[in-house]
Design a protein around this motif. Sequence first.
Motif, mmCIF file in Angstrom:
data_model
loop_
_atom_site.group_PDB
_atom_site.id
_atom_site.type_symbol
_atom_site.label_atom_id
_atom_site.label_comp_id
_atom_site.label_asym_id
_atom_site.label_seq_id
_atom_site.Cartn_x
_atom_site.Cartn_y
_atom_site.Cartn_z
ATOM 1 N N PRO A 414 0.805 -1.207 -0.127
ATOM 2 C CA PRO A 414 0.116 0.091 -0.021
ATOM 3 C C PRO A 414 0.758 1.198 0.061
ATOM 4 C CG PRO A 414 -0.777 -1.510 1.663
ATOM 5 C CD PRO A 414 0.361 -2.162 1.078
ATOM 6 N N GLY A 415 0.713 2.220 -0.846
ATOM 7 C CA GLY A 415 1.063 3.399 -0.807
ATOM 8 C C GLY A 415 2.263 3.488 -1.778
ATOM 9 N N VAL A 416 2.796 2.362 -2.358
ATOM 10 C CA VAL A 416 3.712 2.285 -3.335
ATOM 11 C C VAL A 416 3.397 2.146 -5.010
ATOM 12 C CG1 VAL A 416 5.772 0.887 -3.645
ATOM 13 C CG2 VAL A 416 5.312 1.150 -1.504
ATOM 14 N N THR A 417 4.038 2.967 -5.739
ATOM 15 C CA THR A 417 4.005 2.712 -7.085
ATOM 16 C C THR A 417 5.123 2.544 -7.718
ATOM 17 O OG1 THR A 417 2.046 4.530 -7.052
ATOM 18 C CG2 THR A 417 3.338 4.352 -8.890
ATOM 19 N N GLN A 418 4.797 1.534 -8.750
ATOM 20 C CA GLN A 418 6.140 1.014 -9.334
ATOM 21 C C GLN A 418 5.848 0.656 -10.826
ATOM 22 O OE1 GLN A 418 7.936 -3.124 -9.119
ATOM 23 N NE2 GLN A 418 8.624 -2.229 -7.438
ATOM 24 N N THR A 419 6.832 0.898 -11.602
ATOM 25 C CA THR A 419 6.618 0.426 -13.177
ATOM 26 C C THR A 419 7.342 -1.085 -12.891
ATOM 27 O OG1 THR A 419 6.645 2.597 -13.989
ATOM 28 C CG2 THR A 419 7.264 0.672 -15.710
ATOM 29 N N VAL A 420 6.965 -1.963 -12.950
ATOM 30 C CA VAL A 420 7.595 -3.267 -12.820
ATOM 31 C C VAL A 420 8.659 -3.732 -13.947
ATOM 32 C CG1 VAL A 420 7.009 -5.714 -13.017
ATOM 33 C CG2 VAL A 420 5.178 -4.240 -12.221
ATOM 34 N N VAL A 421 8.254 -3.229 -15.285
ATOM 35 C CA VAL A 421 9.495 -3.440 -16.046
ATOM 36 C C VAL A 421 9.539 -1.931 -16.914
ATOM 37 C CG1 VAL A 421 10.562 -4.497 -18.357
ATOM 38 C CG2 VAL A 421 9.585 -5.742 -16.461
ATOM 39 N N ASN A 422 10.452 -1.172 -16.950
ATOM 40 C CA ASN A 422 10.371 0.023 -17.430
ATOM 41 C C ASN A 422 11.604 0.070 -18.475
ATOM 42 O OD1 ASN A 422 9.522 2.830 -17.643
ATOM 43 N ND2 ASN A 422 11.407 3.593 -16.732
ATOM 44 N N GLU A 423 10.952 0.540 -19.827
ATOM 45 C CA GLU A 423 11.699 0.588 -20.822
ATOM 46 C C GLU A 423 11.458 2.257 -21.600
ATOM 47 O OE1 GLU A 423 12.937 -3.084 -23.453
ATOM 48 O OE2 GLU A 423 10.702 -3.154 -23.313
ATOM 49 N N ASN A 424 12.467 3.036 -21.438
ATOM 50 C CA ASN A 424 12.449 4.226 -22.084
ATOM 51 C C ASN A 424 12.730 4.524 -23.318
ATOM 52 O OD1 ASN A 424 11.466 5.651 -19.567
ATOM 53 N ND2 ASN A 424 13.508 5.459 -18.657
ATOM 54 N N ASN A 425 13.177 3.474 -24.090
ATOM 55 C CA ASN A 425 13.533 3.528 -25.470
ATOM 56 C C ASN A 425 13.293 1.995 -26.108
ATOM 57 O OD1 ASN A 425 16.145 1.748 -25.027
ATOM 58 N ND2 ASN A 425 16.549 3.319 -23.707
ATOM 59 N N THR A 426 13.543 1.959 -27.418
ATOM 60 C CA THR A 426 13.432 0.825 -28.170
ATOM 61 C C THR A 426 14.641 -0.029 -28.499
ATOM 62 O OG1 THR A 426 13.338 2.191 -30.138
ATOM 63 C CG2 THR A 426 11.219 1.888 -29.431
ATOM 64 N N THR A 427 15.494 0.155 -27.984
ATOM 65 C CA THR A 427 16.943 -0.599 -28.066
ATOM 66 C C THR A 427 16.616 -1.958 -27.867
ATOM 67 O OG1 THR A 427 18.332 1.326 -27.075
ATOM 68 C CG2 THR A 427 19.442 -0.890 -27.288
ATOM 69 N N PRO A 428 17.043 -2.982 -28.946
ATOM 70 C CA PRO A 428 16.768 -4.286 -28.661
ATOM 71 C C PRO A 428 17.441 -4.702 -27.415
ATOM 72 C CG PRO A 428 17.646 -3.589 -30.924
ATOM 73 C CD PRO A 428 18.061 -2.420 -30.093
ATOM 74 N N ARG A 429 16.664 -5.598 -26.774
ATOM 75 C CA ARG A 429 17.100 -6.404 -25.466
ATOM 76 C C ARG A 429 16.607 -8.029 -25.924
ATOM 77 N NH1 ARG A 429 14.942 -1.609 -24.052
ATOM 78 N NH2 ARG A 429 16.752 -0.144 -23.114
ATOM 79 N N GLU A 430 17.205 -8.703 -24.826
ATOM 80 C CA GLU A 430 17.017 -10.138 -24.782
ATOM 81 C C GLU A 430 16.974 -10.504 -23.255
ATOM 82 O OE1 GLU A 430 18.865 -13.348 -27.546
ATOM 83 O OE2 GLU A 430 19.964 -13.542 -25.670
ATOM 84 N N VAL A 431 15.607 -10.451 -22.821
ATOM 85 C CA VAL A 431 15.260 -10.734 -21.145
ATOM 86 C C VAL A 431 14.130 -11.800 -21.282
ATOM 87 C CG1 VAL A 431 14.938 -9.692 -19.134
ATOM 88 C CG2 VAL A 431 16.103 -8.399 -20.609
ATOM 89 N N SER A 432 14.628 -13.052 -20.806
ATOM 90 C CA SER A 432 13.401 -13.784 -20.472
ATOM 91 C C SER A 432 13.058 -13.796 -18.995
ATOM 92 C CB SER A 432 13.935 -15.230 -20.591
ATOM 93 O OG SER A 432 13.203 -16.328 -20.221
ATOM 94 N N PHE A 433 11.597 -13.455 -18.782
ATOM 95 C CA PHE A 433 11.032 -13.290 -17.595
ATOM 96 C C PHE A 433 9.956 -14.337 -17.094
ATOM 97 C CE2 PHE A 433 8.674 -10.790 -14.564
ATOM 98 C CZ PHE A 433 9.363 -9.814 -13.847
ATOM 99 N N SER A 434 10.294 -15.160 -16.373
ATOM 100 C CA SER A 434 9.458 -16.252 -16.073
ATOM 101 C C SER A 434 9.272 -16.561 -14.549
ATOM 102 C CB SER A 434 9.580 -17.671 -16.892
ATOM 103 O OG SER A 434 10.858 -18.077 -16.556
ATOM 104 N N ASN A 435 8.237 -17.553 -14.231
ATOM 105 C CA ASN A 435 8.068 -17.967 -12.897
ATOM 106 C C ASN A 435 7.985 -17.034 -11.903
ATOM 107 O OD1 ASN A 435 7.798 -20.276 -14.052
ATOM 108 N ND2 ASN A 435 9.919 -21.143 -13.480
ATOM 109 N N ASN A 436 7.950 -15.671 -12.128
ATOM 110 C CA ASN A 436 8.004 -14.497 -11.093
ATOM 111 C C ASN A 436 6.688 -14.375 -10.508
ATOM 112 O OD1 ASN A 436 10.730 -13.992 -11.447
ATOM 113 N ND2 ASN A 436 10.148 -13.648 -13.438
ATOM 114 N N ILE A 437 6.558 -13.814 -9.422
ATOM 115 C CA ILE A 437 5.266 -13.511 -8.833
ATOM 116 C C ILE A 437 5.554 -11.971 -8.564
ATOM 117 C CG2 ILE A 437 3.529 -13.046 -6.582
ATOM 118 C CD1 ILE A 437 4.372 -16.144 -6.223
ATOM 119 N N VAL A 438 4.454 -10.851 -9.034
ATOM 120 C CA VAL A 438 4.674 -9.574 -8.715
ATOM 121 C C VAL A 438 3.117 -9.347 -8.280
ATOM 122 C CG1 VAL A 438 4.799 -7.235 -9.679
ATOM 123 C CG2 VAL A 438 6.186 -9.263 -10.792
#
Length: 678
Positions: A414-438
């Motif tokens: 409560p009271g906390v604001t967050q961008t879970v994944v933040n990308e400010n640009n379109t630069t190519p990336r390679e990130v696998s995001f799995s089995n996580n609880i948010v």
Amino acid sequence: MSARAAAAILGALTVALATPLVLASQASAATVPTTPHPPAAALPVGSSHAGAALRPVIAPTRRSYYVDCAATTDGNGTLSRPWNSLIDANAHTYHAGEALRLMRGTTCTGTLSPKGSGSAAAPFTISDYGTSSARAVVDGDGAPNAVYLYNEQFIQLTNLEITDQAAPGTNRRGVEVVAQDIGAARNYLLSHLYVHDIRGDTTKGSDGSAGIDFEVHGTTTPTWFDGVVIQDDTVDDVDRSGITEWSTWGNDAAVNDPTDMPEPRHPTRGLVIQGNTLHRIGGDGIVVIDADNSLVQYNTLAGFHLEPTGYDAGIWPWDADGTVFQYNDVSGGAGTNDGMAFDVDQGTAGTVYQYNYSHDNDGGFMLFCNADGSTSDAVVRYNISQDDSYRGFENCSGAVSGMRVYNNTLYIGPGVTQTVVNENNTTPREVSFSNNIVVKSGSGSASFNLRSGGYTFHHNDFVNLGGLPSDPGGTTADPAFCDPGDAGGIRGATGYRLCAGSPVAGIGAAVRGNGGRDYFGVAVSPTAAPNIGASAAAPSAGAPNLLPDGGLEAGNLNGWSTRGATAAQDPAAHSGAYDLSLNAPSGGAATAEYTVTGLQPNTAYRYTGWVRTTGAPTWLGVKNHGGAQVSASTTATGWTRLSAPFTTGAGDTSATVFCYLPSAGRSSCDDLSVTAGG
């Protein structure tokens, strides 16, 4: 995967299962000078980092020299006639097996800079003597360094208090160890030091101030540190970096730094930073630079980036392959440039973050950063983030590759604001995001800002989040944490275990090479479908609920005292078909109370429940238990977990719990419980 990345990951997995017992005398480029200790699974979260088992073996001292800066006359350095200043101590040349000892309860001003080295069998020891309960103090008194070691090796520096706070604002270090144009500089132990009030400048980089700093200088002879242990030290109130090291011979092409010496690369080897406590750090907390296959574990960092003149993070590597960061507790990052607990930065391959606890950082949890070099093949697994703000995962301007993020738990309270994944640009990336609880709970919001298309998601649990990405195999169900939001530290994170009925048990995707254990030390199969999140254990029943029908599924409020309250059938109930509905008219209030009996005197309990409102403050609380009333409230329109711990009085065996809406509006309460254990 590149050969460099593969080698880094192999080194990381090797060093994660080793901790130094004896400082090595020799180490090849392919090995870390450590001897085995019990594997990580044998060390429960919250335990001492193996205690005495990690203490390096100190050889018997052949001869000691003594300094008592409170002595009125200068002596010859013997116990009966000690030197009375650092001038004498610095003028002498020491040999293998000798020791320099400073009198406890006294303060020596100036720079302690003794000459001489030990050997593999007989290090040179700098420590204390005497029976005073106060430490021996070295006060730099405005000098660039309070303790300065230049081209000495086989050194053990222990049990001193070190400060340098006069004439603040200039370049300043508490302990600085320099190797220049000497080849391999071997075997250093810094332990049980209290380094504090290093009042230096805030320059970021190799010339910046620091509490403890190892540096390789020179341009003629390739030089590197080989065997450095920084262990069980306390570093407080430092204007720039807490603990760091760097080298002019780092020269990693992945960094793209023209100031480095040309290839071949000569990184620090055998660096272990463990069991240290850092408070109130002006810039970065712990930074591993120009070092390969390092181990950073069991450190606590509370408060960093407190004098933000640049971009600072908590604990992170730069130009360093195969670094393992585990069992670290990081909090109190100030500001959002960068202000997050952890960072996989430029010039790194094979970084591993596992079993860490991040909480209450303004800048968030994790950064993936590259500008014009290379960052690749990192693993972020089985970590817990609680109430980190701004962003969960931030990204710099450059590309990253081979990043794997799995089985982490992020709780945004409560009271906390967050961008879970933040990308400010379109630069190519390679990130696998799995089995996580948010999980987002209570007021504030959490969402995704995805632009590159380089993040791929599967088998995650995203609860109360906005802008959800495609997530095959995923869910948005409440994971049924046993007691989220109240961890308080790495030891108290057991509330993020899964309780009975958890819908995320056994529905994750199997991960080969998963490290073999979860955050809590539970074994993880490489082939069976795991739980989603940082807990691999089967859901537990938890402590029994002492409040009858806390889920209101009987459809009545028998035993409750009520006003404007009903057990209402609700298709949007937190669970089941019914919840407790509060409906307060204009100028009135609504409440429901229940007296729980059969409690034990002088015993800690906890009242918890889920609350949803139309915007009017709604309270869960406890009274009539032999102590002051305790309560918690929310105005959130989504289901929010509230918790009220209480302790019964010496003669009290009951307590009255309530849901209370004091002003006009509507609210709902559900899944209420009273459990022992506080």
